[in-house]
Write an enzyme that holds these catalytic residues in place. Structure first.
Site, mmCIF file in Angstrom:
data_model
loop_
_atom_site.group_PDB
_atom_site.id
_atom_site.type_symbol
_atom_site.label_atom_id
_atom_site.label_comp_id
_atom_site.label_asym_id
_atom_site.label_seq_id
_atom_site.Cartn_x
_atom_site.Cartn_y
_atom_site.Cartn_z
ATOM 1 N N CYS A 29 172.892 87.169 -25.075
ATOM 2 C CA CYS A 29 173.306 85.973 -24.955
ATOM 3 C C CYS A 29 174.386 85.260 -25.665
ATOM 4 O O CYS A 29 174.469 85.040 -26.791
ATOM 5 C CB CYS A 29 172.131 84.857 -24.700
ATOM 6 S SG CYS A 29 172.550 83.232 -24.456
ATOM 7 N N GLY A 30 175.806 85.149 -25.214
ATOM 8 C CA GLY A 30 176.564 84.807 -26.192
ATOM 9 C C GLY A 30 176.718 83.703 -26.862
ATOM 10 O O GLY A 30 176.815 83.331 -27.848
ATOM 11 N N ASN A 76 175.354 92.788 -20.898
ATOM 12 C CA ASN A 76 174.431 92.540 -19.765
ATOM 13 C C ASN A 76 175.500 92.329 -18.498
ATOM 14 O O ASN A 76 176.432 92.233 -18.533
ATOM 15 C CB ASN A 76 173.708 90.971 -19.974
ATOM 16 C CG ASN A 76 174.676 89.913 -20.494
ATOM 17 O OD1 ASN A 76 175.894 90.257 -20.489
ATOM 18 N ND2 ASN A 76 173.920 88.800 -20.625
ATOM 19 N N ASN A 98 174.551 74.923 -23.342
ATOM 20 C CA ASN A 98 173.497 76.048 -22.929
ATOM 21 C C ASN A 98 172.722 76.105 -23.953
ATOM 22 O O ASN A 98 172.746 76.186 -25.307
ATOM 23 C CB ASN A 98 174.196 77.492 -23.027
ATOM 24 C CG ASN A 98 173.526 78.533 -22.422
ATOM 25 O OD1 ASN A 98 174.187 79.723 -22.825
ATOM 26 N ND2 ASN A 98 172.614 78.338 -21.684
ATOM 27 N N CYS A 157 177.569 79.840 -20.115
ATOM 28 C CA CYS A 157 177.079 81.303 -20.423
ATOM 29 C C CYS A 157 178.214 81.914 -21.087
ATOM 30 O O CYS A 157 179.332 82.069 -20.901
ATOM 31 C CB CYS A 157 176.816 81.863 -18.978
ATOM 32 S SG CYS A 157 176.344 83.800 -19.305
ATOM 33 N N GLY A 158 177.903 82.232 -22.420
ATOM 34 C CA GLY A 158 178.989 83.250 -23.242
ATOM 35 C C GLY A 158 179.299 84.298 -22.798
ATOM 36 O O GLY A 158 180.630 84.705 -22.688
#
Length: 292
Positions: free
Chosen positions: A90-91, A170, A20, A230-231
């Site tokens: 955003c992880g 989120n 990512n 995607c974390g």
């Protein structure tokens, strides 16, 4: 490129966490104006640098959004999706952000706090291995919310699946499927129902079982399309898998970890009895340059 003219001469870096990938823009004193068009131009994989998003690195005290968190966290992660839209969290981005802070000499391996639009995130940065391999980074992702509804569905083409609404700061919709190929190309956002559950859009995860406490996933990230990782999505998937297995730590009193394989690598997610979720995975810096 005209969209980048306002930040010509600005230093940047490129990094990724389980593929990512992000453009990192250091702006410690909060002097840059990153328009949606500029962010989209930077993230363009043919005409720009190419990335799933932009991480602007700014001192919390220098940004009105984060000023209230300045006493808890010196640095604020101003995250933008590839289309220029603003995201709460955003992880993978937090891990890459923390790696940059160490790379730039703003922090050392160990404990670190990072301000985000979803609150302050606690980070642990492991020492590098003897061979120079960067140490893993663990992020306290906070607690998941499960706001419902119970009849949530996700649809791609002619197929529909029940889904779980998981909020990790989120929004996510997690659907377990028989085959990851059933998610289609994921360039476009899958449909969700009932209408109105996600007024700001949603990240959608498709999940298959791989073994005991082990799943694989694909994801459509709102504003970016399908990404390699995607974390926050991996956390949402682990939460859904743990509930599906009847192992909610709040009920059992025992922490449980889940391995989540993504197209870009592997993350390990652990949920604790108090609801806290930790995510551990890699993050690396791969390039540095100056915008022209």
């Amino acid at each position: 490129m005209s969209e980048r003219s306002g930040i010509s001469g600005t230093a940047f870096l490129k990094g990724h966490g389980t593929q990512n990938d992000f453009v990192i823009v250091p702006d410690p004193d909060g002097e840059l104006e990153l328009s949606a068009a500029t962010v989209a131009a930077l993230c363009d994989r043919r005409a720009g640098i190419g990335a799933d998003g932009v991480l602007r690195v700014v001192r919390s005290a220098a940004d009105p959004v984060a000023a209230g968190m300045a006493e808890q966290a010196e640095w604020f992660m101003d995250y933008r999706n590839a289309d220029g839209s603003i995201a709460e969290m955003c992880g993978n981005g937090v891990r890459v952000f923390a790696r940059y802070l160490v790379h730039a000499g703003h922090a050392k391996p160990g404990e670190l706090s990072v301000a985000t639009r979803a609150g302050v995130k606690r980070v642990r940065i492991a020492e590098d291995a003897a061979d120079g391999t960067p140490g893993g980074i663990t992020v306290d992702m906070g607690r998941a919310l499960l706001p419902g509804p119970d009849d949530l569905t996700v649809t791609v083409d002619e197929r529909s699946w029940p889904a779980l609404n998981v909020n990790m700061g989120n929004p996510h919709a997690v659907a377990f499927v028989a085959d990851l190929a059933h998610a289609g190309h994921l360039y476009d956002a899958p449909a969700t129902a009932p209408a109105g559950v996600y007024p700001q859009g949603v990240n959608v995860e498709f999940v298959v079982d791989r073994g005991e406490r082990h799943v694989a996933m694909r994801v459509h990230e709102r504003g970016s399309g399908e990404t390699r990782s995607c974390g926050t999505g991996a956390c949402a998937v682990a939460v859904a898998a743990i509930r599906r297995a009847g192992l909610d730590p709040a009920d059992t009193g025992r922490a449980v970890s889940w391995t989540v394989d993504l197209p870009g690598g592997r993350l390990v997610i652990e949920e604790f009895p108090d609801g806290r979720i930790e995510m551990t995975g890699p993050a690396v810096i791969v390039a540095e340059g100056v915008l022209v």
